[in-house]
Scaffold this motif. Structure first.
Motif, PDB file in Angstrom:
ATOM      1  N   MET A   1     -66.182 -31.102  71.079  1.00  0.00           N
ATOM      2  CA  MET A   1     -66.778 -32.042  70.892  1.00  0.00           C
ATOM      3  C   MET A   1     -66.330 -33.337  71.552  1.00  0.00           C
ATOM      4  N   THR A   2     -67.672 -33.762  72.200  1.00  0.00           N
ATOM      5  CA  THR A   2     -67.299 -34.879  73.317  1.00  0.00           C
ATOM      6  C   THR A   2     -67.452 -36.095  72.865  1.00  0.00           C
ATOM      7  N   ALA A   3     -66.992 -36.608  73.152  1.00  0.00           N
ATOM      8  CA  ALA A   3     -67.683 -38.478  72.807  1.00  0.00           C
ATOM      9  C   ALA A   3     -68.584 -39.350  73.223  1.00  0.00           C
ATOM     10  N   PRO A   4     -69.181 -39.827  72.701  1.00  0.00           N
ATOM     11  CA  PRO A   4     -70.618 -40.562  73.274  1.00  0.00           C
ATOM     12  C   PRO A   4     -70.337 -40.880  74.343  1.00  0.00           C
ATOM     13  N   LYS A   5     -71.233 -41.592  75.394  1.00  0.00           N
ATOM     14  CA  LYS A   5     -71.118 -42.035  76.713  1.00  0.00           C
ATOM     15  C   LYS A   5     -72.267 -43.195  76.760  1.00  0.00           C
ATOM     16  N   ARG A   6     -71.997 -43.641  76.907  1.00  0.00           N
ATOM     17  CA  ARG A   6     -72.946 -45.595  77.471  1.00  0.00           C
ATOM     18  C   ARG A   6     -72.857 -46.029  78.699  1.00  0.00           C
ATOM     19  N   LYS A   7     -73.898 -45.593  79.247  1.00  0.00           N
ATOM     20  CA  LYS A   7     -74.039 -46.402  81.144  1.00  0.00           C
ATOM     21  C   LYS A   7     -73.510 -47.204  80.982  1.00  0.00           C
ATOM     22  N   THR A   8     -72.688 -48.254  82.322  1.00  0.00           N
ATOM     23  CA  THR A   8     -72.360 -49.023  82.160  1.00  0.00           C
ATOM     24  C   THR A   8     -72.625 -49.161  84.423  1.00  0.00           C
ATOM     25  N   SER A   9     -72.243 -50.149  84.413  1.00  0.00           N
ATOM     26  CA  SER A   9     -72.465 -50.526  85.911  1.00  0.00           C
ATOM     27  C   SER A   9     -71.424 -51.377  86.339  1.00  0.00           C
ATOM     28  N   LEU A  10     -70.809 -50.829  87.720  1.00  0.00           N
ATOM     29  CA  LEU A  10     -69.560 -51.163  88.063  1.00  0.00           C
ATOM     30  C   LEU A  10     -69.840 -51.940  89.168  1.00  0.00           C
ATOM     31  N   THR A  11     -68.680 -52.259  89.752  1.00  0.00           N
ATOM     32  CA  THR A  11     -69.011 -52.674  91.904  1.00  0.00           C
ATOM     33  C   THR A  11     -67.996 -52.353  92.005  1.00  0.00           C
ATOM     34  N   MET A  12     -68.282 -51.889  92.751  1.00  0.00           N
ATOM     35  CA  MET A  12     -66.907 -50.987  93.386  1.00  0.00           C
ATOM     36  C   MET A  12     -67.250 -51.223  94.990  1.00  0.00           C
ATOM     37  N   ASP A  13     -65.652 -50.652  95.883  1.00  0.00           N
ATOM     38  CA  ASP A  13     -66.178 -51.216  97.309  1.00  0.00           C
ATOM     39  C   ASP A  13     -67.120 -49.267  97.720  1.00  0.00           C
ATOM     40  N   VAL A  14     -67.415 -49.886  98.619  1.00  0.00           N
ATOM     41  CA  VAL A  14     -68.840 -48.962  99.379  1.00  0.00           C
ATOM     42  C   VAL A  14     -67.940 -47.806  99.775  1.00  0.00           C
ATOM     43  N   ALA A  15     -66.706 -47.996 100.527  1.00  0.00           N
ATOM     44  CA  ALA A  15     -65.649 -47.545 101.591  1.00  0.00           C
ATOM     45  C   ALA A  15     -65.024 -45.972 100.868  1.00  0.00           C
ATOM     46  N   ASP A  16     -64.523 -47.108  99.130  1.00  0.00           N
ATOM     47  CA  ASP A  16     -64.167 -46.038  98.020  1.00  0.00           C
ATOM     48  C   ASP A  16     -64.955 -44.874  97.662  1.00  0.00           C
ATOM     49  N   LEU A  17     -66.438 -46.055  97.173  1.00  0.00           N
ATOM     50  CA  LEU A  17     -67.264 -44.916  96.697  1.00  0.00           C
ATOM     51  C   LEU A  17     -67.652 -43.414  97.499  1.00  0.00           C
ATOM     52  N   ASP A  18     -67.714 -44.011  99.293  1.00  0.00           N
ATOM     53  CA  ASP A  18     -68.435 -43.126 100.341  1.00  0.00           C
ATOM     54  C   ASP A  18     -67.792 -42.074  99.991  1.00  0.00           C
ATOM     55  N   ALA A  19     -65.663 -42.336 100.369  1.00  0.00           N
ATOM     56  CA  ALA A  19     -65.136 -41.604 100.042  1.00  0.00           C
ATOM     57  C   ALA A  19     -64.835 -40.257  99.096  1.00  0.00           C
ATOM     58  N   ALA A  20     -64.982 -40.797  97.956  1.00  0.00           N
ATOM     59  CA  ALA A  20     -65.094 -40.457  96.507  1.00  0.00           C
ATOM     60  C   ALA A  20     -66.085 -39.488  96.960  1.00  0.00           C
ATOM     61  N   ARG A  21     -67.209 -40.057  97.102  1.00  0.00           N
ATOM     62  CA  ARG A  21     -68.409 -38.787  96.974  1.00  0.00           C
ATOM     63  C   ARG A  21     -67.723 -37.704  97.908  1.00  0.00           C
ATOM     64  N   ASP A  22     -67.702 -37.546  99.173  1.00  0.00           N
ATOM     65  CA  ASP A  22     -67.377 -36.719 100.137  1.00  0.00           C
ATOM     66  C   ASP A  22     -66.436 -35.907  99.916  1.00  0.00           C
ATOM     67  N   LEU A  23     -65.332 -35.868  98.861  1.00  0.00           N
ATOM     68  CA  LEU A  23     -64.544 -35.602  98.272  1.00  0.00           C
ATOM     69  C   LEU A  23     -64.731 -34.738  97.280  1.00  0.00           C
ATOM     70  N   GLY A  24     -65.705 -35.136  96.817  1.00  0.00           N
ATOM     71  CA  GLY A  24     -66.234 -34.476  95.119  1.00  0.00           C
ATOM     72  C   GLY A  24     -65.684 -35.206  94.354  1.00  0.00           C
ATOM     73  N   VAL A  25     -64.842 -36.068  93.964  1.00  0.00           N
ATOM     74  CA  VAL A  25     -64.155 -36.539  93.212  1.00  0.00           C
ATOM     75  C   VAL A  25     -65.117 -37.557  92.380  1.00  0.00           C
ATOM     76  N   ASN A  26     -65.051 -37.212  90.984  1.00  0.00           N
ATOM     77  CA  ASN A  26     -65.816 -37.567  89.622  1.00  0.00           C
ATOM     78  C   ASN A  26     -65.831 -38.954  90.020  1.00  0.00           C
ATOM     79  N   VAL A  27     -66.573 -40.026  90.226  1.00  0.00           N
ATOM     80  CA  VAL A  27     -65.872 -41.035  90.189  1.00  0.00           C
ATOM     81  C   VAL A  27     -66.092 -41.649  88.114  1.00  0.00           C
ATOM     82  N   SER A  28     -67.013 -41.341  87.596  1.00  0.00           N
ATOM     83  CA  SER A  28     -67.232 -41.571  86.221  1.00  0.00           C
ATOM     84  C   SER A  28     -65.502 -41.328  85.030  1.00  0.00           C
ATOM     85  N   ALA A  29     -65.349 -39.982  85.960  1.00  0.00           N
ATOM     86  CA  ALA A  29     -64.091 -39.487  84.876  1.00  0.00           C
ATOM     87  C   ALA A  29     -62.866 -40.293  85.194  1.00  0.00           C
TER      88      ALA A  29
END
Length: 81
Positions: A1-29
């Motif tokens: 059973m998974t916990a309920p989730k809620r959308k939220t907004s985070l402000t993060m460094d663009v380079a970090d987010l781009d690197a995470a996406r390029d490497l397949g890192v699940n930022v939410s997790a």
């Protein structure tokens, strides 16, 4: 059973987010796990702060009276590996 989730907004460094996406890192997790750890650490810190007076009183009592089980305590010298 998974916990309920809620959308939220985070402000993060663009380079970090781009690197995470390029490497397949699940930022939410990663963010969820980091938040869980931060909450656990904050709870521990708060508990220690809330109970600091009791710890000090216990320490003072032991300093004045010794440990009530000192006669039967063992230390590292008697431990076996």
């Amino acid at each position: 059973m998974t916990a309920p989730k809620r959308k939220t907004s985070l402000t993060m460094d663009v380079a970090d987010l781009d690197a995470a996406r390029d490497l397949g890192v699940n930022v939410s997790a990663v963010a969820s796990e980091a938040l869980r750890r931060a909450v656990a650490e904050a709870r521990q810190r708060r508990w220690r702060e809330e109970n600091a007076e009791a710890f000090a009183a216990q320490s003072e009592w032991h300093a004045q009276n010794g440990h009530p089980l000192a006669a039967i305590q063992t230390g590292p010298a008697t431990w076996k590996s």
